[in-house]
Design an enzyme around this catalytic site. Structure first.
Site, PDB file in Angstrom:
ATOM      1  N   SER A  67       0.836  -1.207   0.000  1.00 15.13           N
ATOM      2  CA  SER A  67       0.000   0.000   0.000  1.00 15.13           C
ATOM      3  C   SER A  67       0.868   1.253   0.000  1.00 15.13           C
ATOM      4  O   SER A  67       2.002   1.255   0.477  1.00 15.13           O
ATOM      5  CB  SER A  67      -0.908   0.026   1.230  1.00 15.13           C
ATOM      6  OG  SER A  67      -1.765  -1.080   1.267  1.00 15.13           O
TER       7      SER A  67
HETATM    8  N1  SAH Z   1      -1.146  -4.837   3.990  1.00 16.50           N
HETATM    9  C1  SAH Z   1      -0.423  -5.094   2.766  1.00 16.50           C
HETATM   10  C2  SAH Z   1      -1.233  -4.702   1.536  1.00 16.50           C
HETATM   11  C3  SAH Z   1      -1.281  -5.832   0.583  1.00 16.50           C
HETATM   12  S1  SAH Z   1      -2.396  -5.715  -0.772  1.00 16.50           S
HETATM   13  C4  SAH Z   1       0.945  -4.422   2.775  1.00 16.50           C
HETATM   14  O1  SAH Z   1       1.246  -3.648   3.698  1.00 16.50           O
HETATM   15  O2  SAH Z   1       1.750  -4.691   1.890  1.00 16.50           O
HETATM   16  C5  SAH Z   1      -3.753  -6.701  -0.225  1.00 16.50           C
HETATM   17  C6  SAH Z   1      -3.457  -8.158   0.099  1.00 16.50           C
HETATM   18  O3  SAH Z   1      -4.691  -8.741   0.507  1.00 16.50           O
HETATM   19  C7  SAH Z   1      -2.939  -9.001  -1.057  1.00 16.50           C
HETATM   20  O4  SAH Z   1      -1.751  -9.632  -0.688  1.00 16.50           O
HETATM   21  C8  SAH Z   1      -4.071 -10.023  -1.279  1.00 16.50           C
HETATM   22  O5  SAH Z   1      -3.602 -11.300  -1.696  1.00 16.50           O
HETATM   23  C9  SAH Z   1      -4.705 -10.080   0.090  1.00 16.50           C
HETATM   24  N2  SAH Z   1      -6.094 -10.564   0.141  1.00 16.50           N
HETATM   25  C10 SAH Z   1      -7.106 -10.300  -0.736  1.00 16.50           C
HETATM   26  N3  SAH Z   1      -8.238 -10.919  -0.334  1.00 16.50           N
HETATM   27  C11 SAH Z   1      -7.944 -11.582   0.831  1.00 16.50           C
HETATM   28  C12 SAH Z   1      -8.686 -12.418   1.719  1.00 16.50           C
HETATM   29  N4  SAH Z   1      -9.979 -12.731   1.507  1.00 16.50           N
HETATM   30  N5  SAH Z   1      -8.042 -12.921   2.793  1.00 16.50           N
HETATM   31  C13 SAH Z   1      -6.742 -12.649   3.036  1.00 16.50           C
HETATM   32  N6  SAH Z   1      -5.982 -11.878   2.223  1.00 16.50           N
HETATM   33  C14 SAH Z   1      -6.570 -11.352   1.132  1.00 16.50           C
END
Ligand code: SAH
Length: 218
Positions: A67
């Site tokens: 993010s």
């Molecule tokens: N908090 C992260 C942001 C990652 S982007 C950071 O600081 O880098 C969002 C993430 O959510 C992705 O890795 C995606 O695979 C995950 N995601 C999407 N749907 C999800 C779900 N139902 N359960 C767990 N993770 C999920």
């Protein structure tokens, strides 16, 4: 082997990023201090070393993203993190957001649905420094009933709706910060679970997240 080095240049760029975040309205000193402490470039491919402190999202593996710092700061500020808060995070991704929460003294339970990303977390550079981050492979829509209830819940992917099971897993007076789908963007929501079980809903700015998907992958 990847070399991890936090140079004076990186530290300087981080200071500049803090000023950008302040200019954009981030005021929580604990959030700013955590962002100033954590080397964001450790969470990215070394190709991004020079641009890691620009206020933008970057790709990580499996088509996912780390993010934007402003988004991390914004969500963390809305969560009103206190030391020893028990926090459930949906979407571990690069582990950057989890590390910010851990640096602020929270106990972090983070779930990722992509098997490859979850496997990569075993090599997480700060694993021994932040034993207060616990990693889980699963579907965030289900939450972690075994470890519930939580003081705070943060969703870092675009949620099509507010997942009822995650509301159940919030403590009374607990907070959830969640970007909810609105076409191409998501409106940031903060839900407070009042002691009688009813919900207070506040709405904030628009953001753009990768989708929150059902089920596990891998
Ligand atoms: N908090 C992260 C942001 C990652 S982007 C950071 O600081 O880098 C969002 C993430 O959510 C992705 O890795 C995606 O695979 C995950 N995601 C999407 N749907 C999800 C779900 N139902 N359960 C767990 N993770 C999920």
């Amino acid at each position: 082997m990847r070399k991890y080095e936090d140079s004076y240049q990186h530290k300087g760029l981080r200071k500049q990023l803090i000023n950008v975040l302040k200019d954009k309205g981030i005021t929580d000193e604990n959030v700013l201090a955590a962002i100033n402490t954590i080397p964001r470039h450790y969470f990215l491919d070394s190709a991004f070393d020079k641009i890691a402190y620009e206020d933008r999202a970057f790709p990580i593996s499996e088509g996912q993203t780390i993010s934007q710092p402003y988004t991390v700061a914004y969500q963390t500020q809305l969560l009103q993190i206190k030391k020893s808060d028990k926090v459930l995070e949906i979407g571990t991704g690069s582990v950057y957001q989890s590390t910010i929460l851990a640096e602020m003294g929270a106990w972090v339970y983070t779930i990722e649905r992509q098997k490859k990303l979850y496997e990569a977390h075993k090599q997480f550079y700060f694993r021994s420094k932040y034993p207060n981050i616990k990693f889980f492979y699963g579907d965030g829509f289900e939450g972690l009933p075994t470890f519930a209830p939580f003081d705070k819940v943060i969703i870092t992917a675009a949620a099509p709706f507010i997942p009822p099971k995650l509301i159940e897993q919030l403590k009374p007076n607990g907070l959830m910060v969640i970007p909810v789908d609105e076409g191409d963007n998501q409106r940031m929501h903060r839900i407070t679970k009042l002691p009688d079980g009813s919900l207070k809903e506040e709405q904030f700015d628009l953001f753009s997240f990768v989708p929150m998907l059902t089920g596990k992958n891998g």
